[in-house]
Design an enzyme around this catalytic site. Structure first.
Site, short mmCIF file in Angstrom:
data_model
loop_
_atom_site.label_atom_id
_atom_site.label_comp_id
_atom_site.label_asym_id
_atom_site.label_seq_id
_atom_site.Cartn_x
_atom_site.Cartn_y
_atom_site.Cartn_z
N LYS A 79 0.88 -1.17 0.00
CA LYS A 79 0.00 0.00 0.00
C LYS A 79 0.92 1.22 0.00
O LYS A 79 1.94 1.23 0.72
CB LYS A 79 -0.87 -0.03 1.26
CG LYS A 79 -1.88 1.10 1.35
CD LYS A 79 -2.74 0.97 2.60
CE LYS A 79 -3.87 1.98 2.67
NZ LYS A 79 -4.72 1.78 3.86
N SER A 154 -9.57 1.76 2.66
CA SER A 154 -8.69 2.51 1.81
C SER A 154 -7.63 1.66 1.10
O SER A 154 -7.02 2.13 0.15
CB SER A 154 -7.98 3.59 2.63
OG SER A 154 -7.22 3.03 3.67
N SER A 178 -9.85 -0.69 6.86
CA SER A 178 -9.25 -0.58 5.52
C SER A 178 -8.50 -1.79 5.00
O SER A 178 -8.09 -1.79 3.84
CB SER A 178 -8.34 0.63 5.46
OG SER A 178 -9.12 1.78 5.30
N1 GLN Z 1 -13.19 4.05 6.06
C1 GLN Z 1 -12.59 4.46 7.30
C2 GLN Z 1 -12.16 5.90 7.19
O1 GLN Z 1 -12.38 6.48 6.19
C3 GLN Z 1 -11.44 3.57 7.65
C4 GLN Z 1 -10.23 3.87 6.87
C5 GLN Z 1 -9.05 3.07 7.31
O2 GLN Z 1 -9.18 2.04 7.97
N2 GLN Z 1 -7.88 3.58 6.98
O3 GLN Z 1 -11.59 6.45 8.08
#
Ligand code: GLN
Length: 492
Positions: A79, A154, A178
């Site tokens: 990532k 994400s 994410s």
């Molecule tokens: N969807 C969640 C957010 O937007 C989690 C994102 C994540 O785990 N990085 O914060």
């Protein structure tokens, strides 16, 4: 176009669909050379990724320093939140679009020592904020199962890359879901370890008290191989925990007979698409058939967890992201007229809309007059959620439920309504508030789109989660199904 397209698709697919253990055996026996393996995956990336946009950059493969490592010669992508010296590390943002990392994240260092070969940096929502990968400065990512659908976020690029068999595994990070949510949407296996299990050093910070690195791969067995190499104490990260890393692969074959699987009754409510609920229930029945004992448990207040998270995570983000000021590193606006103009325009032009929204919410919540009303209350809610999990995990060994309320939605479906997007995280976020380990395991399909089974364990019980997931994967073949884009790689 690439040399790959002349190869018989079946031979290529066999190699690129192999488990990490199989690949290791073939490399060790000399049946496949490391360079051949790298070329096979690199050719797939070239052929398939233009349709997915799962990678932000490609990285020229560097031969492994330690040829004897457990992951020697195994290709992967990071990532793009992980620093790897000399690679562009963008975090999905214009702010860091041209930033080249001057040092290695501990995770990168560990994987390199294990011999894994970095092939690219995966697309992601900007600064890991999002649930659909639509917030990337480098464009949206397509879900390999249905290119109209989002891959989740994400870590959407990581999940899409593994699902399309562009790499055997990818790293991800999970602040509120994410790793698990994109794994569920793309039909791959993902594990978010206990907070503190994997070093955060060199992983660009979003919300430091939640962020945790982990892995996405085809199967629990592959996740076990990689997690063992990533995890461990790191003196560079004050929240990493000094505790030995077990051999996660060793426990995979243990019987799960008699294991109590807690099923939170509140999670099977109106919030959950009934068709997704049916798939998850069927998966729990499969665990029963393997000897586990499902028990109903109480896990209230998922909505409270959601509200608390969407206050605490932005609060931490607003502080973490203050370092991007146009002076020290990253994007700088053209011709600033004074220092204030430099700060303002660099940040206005460098950050995208969702990141700005979070910075505003976070700054507001932390401001003097509102601290008690918002931040402190959210911290109390966080404590409450953690206590609910503690109580629940006294009645069972592991918790099983849905990862997401729906399958992957179409691109654009939630873009105009952030609150709707936030609801996608209702079953994943509580786990981060409690710092517990969680997994997503492919469990079936609804309308051709994958569904994940979530497994949640006690702190540092990753070995057990991987064991249950592996036992499940011995009985079903959902994790072996491939989207057609991965099967017919010559059909670009
Ligand atoms: N969807 C969640 C957010 O937007 C989690 C994102 C994540 O785990 N990085 O914060």
């Amino acid at each position: 176009m690439s040399s790959n397209s002349q190869q018989p698709a079946s031979g290529d697919a066999e190699l690129t669909n192999s488990s990490i253990a199989q690949l290791r055996r073939r490399l060790e026996s000399g049946d496949v050379r490391a360079t051949e393996l790298i070329s096979a995956f690199a050719a797939r990336i070239e052929a398939i990724d233009p349709r997915l946009n799962s990678l932000i950059s490609r990285v020229d493969p560097v031969e492994s320093a330690d040829a004897g490592g457990r992951l020697a010669g195994i290709p992967y992508v990071h990532k793009d939140i992980f620093c790897a010296r000399g690679t562009r590390t963008t975090c999905g943002s214009r702010m860091l679009a041209d930033w080249v990392a001057p040092y290695d994240a501990t995770v990168h260092d560990k994987l390199s020592r294990s011999g894994a070969v970095l092939l690219g940096k995966a697309n992601m929502d900007e600064f890991a904020m999002g649930s659909s990968n639509e917030n990337s400065h480098f464009g949206a990512v397509a879900n390999p199962w249905d290119e109209k659908a989002v891959p989740g976020g994400s870590s959407g690029g990581s999940a899409a890359a593994v699902a399309a068999r562009l790499v055997p595994f990818a790293t991800g990070t999970d602040t509120g879901g994410s790793i698990r949510q994109p794994a569920a949407f793309c039909g791959v296996t993902g594990i978010k370890p206990t907070y503190g299990r994997v070093s955060r050093f060199g992983m660009i910070a979003y919300a430091s008290s939640f962020d945790q690195g982990g892995v996405l791969a085809k199967s629990a067995a592959d996740c076990a191989e990689v997690l063992g190499e990533m995890a461990g104490f790191d003196p560079h990260d004050s929240t990493s925990v000094d505790r030995p890393v077990p051999d996660y692969s060793a426990a995979l074959d243990d019987s799960i007979a008699g294991l109590r699987v807690g099923v939170p009754k509140q999670w099977f409510s109106e919030a959950l698409d009934p068709a997704v609920g049916d798939v998850v229930q069927a998966a729990i029945e499969e665990l029963r058939a393997a000897g586990a004992e499902p028990v109903e448990i109480d896990l209230p207040d998922a909505d409270l967890a959601l509200a608390a998270y969407y206050l605490l995570a932005p609060a931490e983000a607003s502080s973490n992201l203050s370092r991007f000021d146009g002076v020290r590193f990253g994007y700088r606006c053209e011709d600033p007229k004074d220092l204030k103009d430099l700060y303002e325009r660099s940040r206005s032009e460098g950050f995208g809309a969702e990141v700005k929204r979070r910075i505003l919410v976070g700054t507001y919540a932390l401001s003097a007059g509102y601290y008690d009303a918002f931040y402190l209350r959210a911290q109390k809610a966080r404590r409450l959620v953690a206590e609910h999990f503690e109580r629940a995990l006294e009645q069972c060994d592991v918790i099983a439920g849905p990862v997401t309320p729906t399958t992957a939605f179409d691109r654009g479906a939630h873009s105009s309504d952030p609150a709707k997007m936030y609801l996608e995280d209702i079953f994943t976020i509580p786990v981060n508030l409690a710092g517990l380990p969680g997994m997503s395991v492919p469990a079936g399909f609804v309308g051709g789109r994958p569904v994940g089974l979530q497994l949640i364990g006690r702190h540092f019980d990753e070995a057990r989660l991987l064991n249950i997931a592996h036992q499940y994967q011995q009985r079903v073949d959902w994790h072996e199904r491939m989207p057609s884009i991965a099967v017919d790689s010559s059909n670009q």
